[in-house]
Design an enzyme around this catalytic site. Structure first.
Site, short mmCIF file in Angstrom:
data_model
loop_
_atom_site.label_atom_id
_atom_site.label_comp_id
_atom_site.label_asym_id
_atom_site.label_seq_id
_atom_site.Cartn_x
_atom_site.Cartn_y
_atom_site.Cartn_z
N TYR A 1 0.87 -1.19 0.00
CA TYR A 1 0.00 0.00 0.00
C TYR A 1 0.90 1.23 0.00
O TYR A 1 1.85 1.30 0.78
CB TYR A 1 -0.89 -0.01 1.24
CG TYR A 1 -1.77 1.20 1.41
CD1 TYR A 1 -1.54 2.13 2.42
CD2 TYR A 1 -2.86 1.43 0.56
CE1 TYR A 1 -2.35 3.25 2.58
CE2 TYR A 1 -3.69 2.54 0.72
CZ TYR A 1 -3.42 3.45 1.73
OH TYR A 1 -4.23 4.55 1.88
N LYS B 1 5.44 9.41 8.28
CA LYS B 1 5.28 8.89 9.65
C LYS B 1 6.36 9.42 10.61
O LYS B 1 6.29 10.58 11.03
CB LYS B 1 5.20 7.37 9.61
CG LYS B 1 3.95 6.88 8.83
CD LYS B 1 3.79 5.39 8.86
CE LYS B 1 2.78 4.92 7.84
NZ LYS B 1 1.40 4.86 8.32
N ASP C 1 9.35 2.69 -1.11
CA ASP C 1 8.39 3.41 -0.27
C ASP C 1 8.72 3.08 1.19
O ASP C 1 8.34 2.04 1.71
CB ASP C 1 6.96 2.98 -0.62
CG ASP C 1 5.95 3.68 0.26
OD1 ASP C 1 4.74 3.49 0.05
OD2 ASP C 1 6.38 4.41 1.18
P1 KE4 Z 1 -0.54 8.53 4.34
O1 KE4 Z 1 -1.07 9.21 3.07
O2 KE4 Z 1 -1.62 7.71 5.04
O3 KE4 Z 1 0.19 9.48 5.25
O4 KE4 Z 1 0.58 7.46 3.86
C1 KE4 Z 1 0.26 6.52 2.90
C2 KE4 Z 1 1.24 5.37 3.01
C3 KE4 Z 1 2.24 5.26 2.06
N1 KE4 Z 1 3.15 4.25 2.11
C4 KE4 Z 1 3.09 3.31 3.10
C5 KE4 Z 1 4.10 2.21 3.10
C6 KE4 Z 1 2.08 3.37 4.10
O5 KE4 Z 1 2.04 2.43 5.06
C7 KE4 Z 1 1.14 4.42 4.06
C8 KE4 Z 1 0.02 4.54 5.08
N2 KE4 Z 1 -0.07 3.49 6.04
C9 KE4 Z 1 -1.40 3.25 6.58
C10 KE4 Z 1 -1.33 2.08 7.58
N3 KE4 Z 1 -0.60 0.98 7.16
C11 KE4 Z 1 -1.95 4.46 7.24
C12 KE4 Z 1 -3.13 4.19 8.15
C13 KE4 Z 1 -4.42 4.68 7.56
O6 KE4 Z 1 -4.65 4.49 6.34
O7 KE4 Z 1 -5.21 5.26 8.33
#
Ligand code: KE4
Length: 434
Positions: free
Chosen positions: A144, A267, A239
């Site tokens: 993801y 993060k 990523d």
């Molecule tokens: P954000 O747009 O949510 O800040 O980041 C997207 C993203 C991109 N790349 C990786 C590897 C990620 O894990 C994420 C977002 N992670 C999720 C949980 N695994 C965020 C939690 C959520 O969607 O509320």
């Protein structure tokens, strides 16, 4: 756990916010029940509206490696806020954070700060397409990278939890430009790269998968990605939104010694505030506006408030790494968790799987090794839901999805780990009895 107030608030929230949440996975849809509404966090703990206390292993999905409301980070945010939170103009603070990222992340010679992981990965893809003048991208099933249209093709977080293959709203034309391969599958991936080499702008991968649950890479898989993209002028994007500053100051690329062309971060580098970044070779990054002609922008990108939290976080991590090898300590603590879980499995005659690396891990309710999306999907999500609620009842707050990572922070000490293992045994025993 009494959740009366949270139940009421959840109904109230649903009146104004879709599903009552601002990010789908928080709604507990895949595990059922009411999500506790949190009022406060401190160290390894969070507290909900009904006065329940939990040991938190979600850590806001990764950012809080130093725990909740770290005193130094809060102080830095307070001091910055008094001087203004955002100017929409360059500040010295941004140079300092960019310098830290360049110093620690091997692939990054130049970096652009943005506000979310999605913005970082979306921008990295646009840059790769603009730089190579090609349109296709290859991602991996179960990985993801945020909710950019081109990625919502069987994404592993959120969407996979809802088991929606792709999602309505993504135009066919976008979807067909995204190729999918199985994570850790060298043969299939190599074939897809060969067959599409003329149109492939980028390959994007989580160098450690965290969004189908934790799945470490086969080192030969990452090596193959680096070799096959290098010789074809395809941009390799790691990523590292989760793994950056999580499994070491240099992230997974330093840990495995495999250097991509571009890296996305998020993060931890925001220290709990909205901040992410994409960076890489100067030669590629200088194609980004205003130097180059690939456009990307953001009102609050690099705002002093978020940057001060991220900068302080990295400064503390640098200090802790120097003084007490914090990353080794976090890994050792996760080893203790893993050994304890294995012991509990043995005592209960269970053969589930616990994948972990550094301070991130996932307990999969399957007896098969979990090495990709297919094997992760064999997990028994109903059993996971029972386990999740048993643990929540016992004051252990886990990610509300089988396909996410749990995290240890610097604040999870002996006592918290013992408590986790004790409750893990009780919760697994209850399932066995069920
Ligand atoms: P954000 O747009 O949510 O800040 O980041 C997207 C993203 C991109 N790349 C990786 C590897 C990620 O894990 C994420 C977002 N992670 C999720 C949980 N695994 C965020 C939690 C959520 O969607 O509320």
């Amino acid at each position: 756990m009494k959740l009366e107030k949270s139940k009421k608030l959840f109904e109230e929230a649903k009146k104004y916010i879709p599903g009552g949440v601002n990010s789908p996975v928080r709604a507990f849809k895949s595990v059922g029940g009411t999500p506790p509404f949190i009022v406060k966090g401190k160290g390894a703990y969070i507290y909900d509206e009904d006065g329940n206390r939990y040991i938190d292993f979600v850590s806001s999905w990764g950012p809080l490696i130093l725990g909740h409301a770290n005193d130094e980070i809060v102080k830095s945010i307070e001091e910055t806020a008094k001087r203004g939170t955002s100017f929409g103009a360059p500040t010295q603070l941004e140079i300092k954070l960019a310098e830290k990222i360049v110093k620690h992340v091997p692939s990054v010679e130049k970096v652009r700060l943005v506000n979310s992981g999605t913005e970082a990965t979306m921008s990295a893809i646009r840059l790769a397409r603009g730089y190579t003048k090609r349109n296709k991208v290859l991602k991996f099933e179960g990985c993801y990278h945020g909710h950019f249209d081109s990625f919502l093709i069987k994404a592993g977080s959120g969407v996979m939890t809802f088991s929606i293959p792709g999602t309505p709203g993504v135009p066919e034309d976008f979807a067909k430009l995204t190729l999918l391969a199985p994570y850790n599958d060298i043969k299939t991936t190599k074939k897809i790269i060969e067959e599409n080499e003329k149109d492939l702008a980028a390959v994007i991968v989580e160098p450690v998968a965290g969004n189908m649950g934790v799945i470490p890479p086969k080192i030969e898989f990452l090596k193959m990605l680096r070799e096959e993209t290098q010789k074809r002028g395809i941009i390799l994007i790691f990523d590292e939104v989760i793994t950056g500053f999580r499994i070491g100051l240099g992230g997974a690329q330093k840990h495995f010694g495999i250097i991509p062309d571009l890296t996305t971060l998020g993060k931890i580098i925001g220290g709990g505030l909205p901040l992410a970044a994409y960076g890489g070779k100067r030669e590629i990054m200088d194609h980004i506006s205003p130097v180059g002609d690939v456009y990307q922008a953001g009102t609050l990108s690099g705002n002093p408030l978020a940057v001060s939290a991220g900068l302080k976080t990295i400064e503390i991590l640098e200090k802790l790494e120097k003084e007490e090898k914090i990353y080794e300590k976090l890994s050792k603590n996760m080893e203790k968790v893993a050994m304890g879980i294995e012991e509990n499995f043995k005592k209960l005659g269970l053969k589930f799987k616990f994948n972990h690396i550094g301070s991130m891990g996932t307990l999969f309710f399957t007896e098969e090794d979990v090495v990709d999306f297919k094997s992760a999907s064999k997990s028994d999500t109903k059993l996971f839901s029972k386990y999740f609620h048993n643990m929540l009842e016992e004051g252990i707050y886990l990610p509300p999805s089988q396909f996410e990572a749990m995290f240890l922070s610097m604040e999870h000490g002996e006592w918290e780990i013992e408590k986790f293992l004790e409750k893990n045994f009780l919760s697994l025993k209850k399932i066995k009895g069920a």
